[in-house]
Design an enzyme around this catalytic site. Structure first.
Site, PDB file in Angstrom:
ATOM      1  CB  THR A  73       3.581  -7.193   0.217  1.00 60.38           C
ATOM      2  OG1 THR A  73       3.535  -7.133   1.650  1.00 60.38           O
ATOM      3  CG2 THR A  73       4.123  -8.542  -0.214  1.00 60.38           C
ATOM      4  CG  ASN A 156       7.496  -4.713  11.285  1.00 62.46           C
ATOM      5  OD1 ASN A 156       8.668  -4.638  10.912  1.00 62.46           O
ATOM      6  ND2 ASN A 156       6.882  -5.873  11.392  1.00 62.46           N
ATOM      7  CD  GLN A 184       4.719  -0.295  10.884  1.00 65.98           C
ATOM      8  OE1 GLN A 184       4.097   0.560  11.512  1.00 65.98           O
ATOM      9  NE2 GLN A 184       4.168  -1.456  10.562  1.00 65.98           N
ATOM     10  CG  HIS A 206      -2.910  -1.528   5.786  1.00 62.66           C
ATOM     11  ND1 HIS A 206      -2.744  -2.227   6.949  1.00 62.66           N
ATOM     12  CD2 HIS A 206      -2.022  -2.056   4.911  1.00 62.66           C
ATOM     13  CE1 HIS A 206      -1.802  -3.153   6.780  1.00 62.66           C
ATOM     14  NE2 HIS A 206      -1.343  -3.067   5.552  1.00 62.66           N
ATOM     15  CB  THR A 243      -8.370  -1.243 -14.112  1.00 63.70           C
ATOM     16  OG1 THR A 243      -8.484  -1.671 -15.466  1.00 63.70           O
ATOM     17  CG2 THR A 243      -9.248  -0.024 -13.869  1.00 63.70           C
ATOM     18  CB  CYS A 331       2.191 -13.578  11.467  1.00 56.21           C
ATOM     19  SG  CYS A 331       2.170 -15.276  11.049  1.00 56.21           S
TER      20      CYS A 331
END
Ligand code: PLP
Length: 385
Positions: A73, A156, A184, A206, A243, A331
Site C-alpha cells: 500500500t 487478489n 498476488q 506477507h 530507519t 477488508c
C-alpha cells in the site's frame, strides 16, 4: 498455527515461512542501525542489502532498484504520483489510468488529483479492455502526457492473470509509464520486471510468506524515480526515509529467495490441488459458478458462488467447520461489502463469492476436508430452500 484448522486464505496473507521466521529472528537480535558506520551498523546494513538482492531476484530486477517500504500500500502511494525526478530534472505525470478491478490501494489513486484518474473497464474474464486503454492514451492532450498506467498482474479475488504483454506494448507506444501491481502474482507465477516492460513493480512481503509490514517499490531504472512520499533522513538512498526495519526486511528477503527457488515446482503442484478442488465443487454442486473459469488464473485461487447462499453465510459455516476461507477480499473493517471486482466483470456483486486460496503447505487432505465440509454446507442450502 493451530494444527487442527485448515488455512485456505493465502491471498489475504500467507503464514510465515520457516526461512522467513529464522531470518527475522536473527535480524531482531542485531543491535545496530543500518545507517550507522560502525560494526553493529554495518551488520544491520548487510542484512538489508542481502534482502535487497533476494527481492530483486524474485522479479528479475537490479537490486539498486529496490526501495523497501512498509508494504505494498505504501509502495503504491509512493509511485502513484504526478511528481517524478528524471535524473535531476522534474517530470510531471499528467494522468493516471488504472484497472477497474484493481486493489483499493491502487483505486485510491495515490497523490493524483481524482480528476486526473481514469478507470479502464475490464471484460467478463477480468481482462483490461485494450481498446479503451489505447483510446484513453491516444486521446490525451499535451497536459496529460506522459500518462501513468497501473495494472495488476493477478487479481487478489479471482486470481485472474492479466495478459500484460499487450497492455504493456500499448503503454510503451504512447510513451507512458507502466506500474505493475505484482503483489498476488509474485512467488505464485514467474514475474519478470524487464519482460513485462514495467517501469515499476509493487510487492508485499506477507503475501509470499514473509512478515507483515514490509514491501517494496521495485524501480526499473535509476533515472526515473517518484518524489518520496516519506521525506526525512534520506534512508533508502533518499527514496524512503525512516530507519529501515531489518527484521521484517530480512524475513521478506528470505521468503523471496525461498519462493523464487520453488517456482519450478510449486505452481504445478498447487494447480493440481486447485483443479481437484474445482472438480469437487462442481461435482457436489453443479450450479456453482466459478468466476474467471475461462481465464488464465493463478494456480492457487478459486473464487466461486453458491447460488441461493450468501458468501458470508458460507464463509461462517466453513469457519465453524475449522476452515479459513474468505468471502471476497480481506477488508480492514472485517465487513464484507459487494465486490467491486465482480461488479467490474459484469457479475452480480451482491451475490459475492467464496475465495479459496491455497499455499505451499496445502495438502490433498486439506482439499478433501474442504470438500467434505462443502458438501454439508451445500446440502443445508438445499434443505433450507
Ligand atoms: N495489491 C494487491 C493485489 C493486494 O492483494 C494487496 C493486499 O491485499 C495489496 C496490493 C496491498 O498489500 P499490503 O497489505 O502489503 O499493503
Amino acid at each position: 498455527m493451530n494444527k487442527e484448522r485448515i488455512y485456505l486464505d493465502h491471498n489475504a496473507t500467507t503464514p510465515l515461512l520457516a526461512e522467513a521466521r529464522s531470518a527475522t529472528m536473527q535480524a531482531l537480535e542485531l543491535p545496530g542501525n543500518p545507517s550507522s558506520v560502525h560494526e553493529e551498523g554495518r551488520a544491520a546494513r548487510a542484512v538489508v542489502e542481502k534482502a535487497r538482492r533476494q527481492v530483486a531476484q524474485l522479479v528479475n530486477a537490479d537490486p539498486a532498484g529496490v526501495v523497501f517500504t512498509s508494504g505494498a500500500t505504501e509502495a503504491a502511494a509512493t509511485v502513484l504520483t504526478p511528481h517524478f525526478k528524471m535524473g535531476k530534472a522534474d517530470l510531471t505525470v499528467g494522468q493516471l489510468l488504472i484497472g477497474a478491478a484493481d486493489h483499493p490501494c491502487i483505486l485510491a489513486g495515490g497523490r493524483f488529483d481524482p480528476r486526473q484518474v481514469t478507470r479502464i473497464d475490464v471484460d467478463h474474464n477480468g481482462q483490461i479492455h485494450l481498446q479503451a486503454l489505447e483510446g484513453a492514451l491516444a486521446g490525451q492532450d499535451e497536459a496529460s502526457r506522459p500518462a501513468m498506467v497501473c495494472l495488476m498482474l493477478a487479481n487478489n479475488e479471482t486470481g485472474i492473470v492479466q495478459e500484460m504483454g499487450l497492455a504493456s506494448d500499448i503503454v510503451k507506444r504512447h510513451g507512458g509509464i507502466l506500474v505493475v501491481d505484482a503483489v498476488q502474482a509474485a512467488g505464485r507465477i514467474p514475474v519478470d520486471l524487464k519482460a513485462l516492460g514495467a517501469d515499476f513493480v509493487i510487492l508485499s512481503s506477507h503475501k509470499i510468506g514473509g512478515p507483515k509490514g514490509a514491501g517494496a517499490l521495485v524501480c526499473g531504472s535509476e533515472i526515473l524515480r517518484p518524489v518520496p512520499l516519506v521525506p526525512g533522513g534520506g534512508q533508502e538512498k533518499g527514496h524512503r526515509s525512516g530507519t529501515e526495519n531489518p527484521a521484517a526486511i530480512a524475513g521478506f528477503g528470505a521468503a523471496a529467495e525461498h519462493v523464487t527457488a520453488r517456482l519450478a515446482d510449486d505452481p504445478e503442484r498447487i494447480a493440481e490441488l486447485r483443479d481437484r478442488l474445482e472438480f469437487g465443487i462442481l461435482k457436489k454442486c453443479a450450479d456453482c459458478l466459478i468466476y474467471g473459469a475461462e481465464a488464465e488464473r493463478l494456480p492457487n485461487t478459486v473464487f466461486f458462488a453458491i447460488p441461493g447462499m450468501k458468501a458470508e453465510t458460507a464463509q461462517i459455516a466453513f469457519d465453524l467447520a475449522g476452515i479459513a476461507v474468505s468471502a471476497g477480499s480481506a477488508c480492514s473493517s472485517g465487513k464484507v461489502g459487494p465486490s467491486h471486482v465482480l461488479a467490474a466483470m459484469g457479475f452480480d456483486a451482491e451475490q459475492g463469492g467464496i475465495r479459496v486460496s491455497l499455499g505451499p503447505e496445502t495438502s490433498t487432505g486439506d482439499i478433501e476436508a474442504f470438500l467434505s465440509a462443502f458438501e454439508g454446507i451445500v446440502s443445508n442450502r438445499i434443505a433450507a430452500s
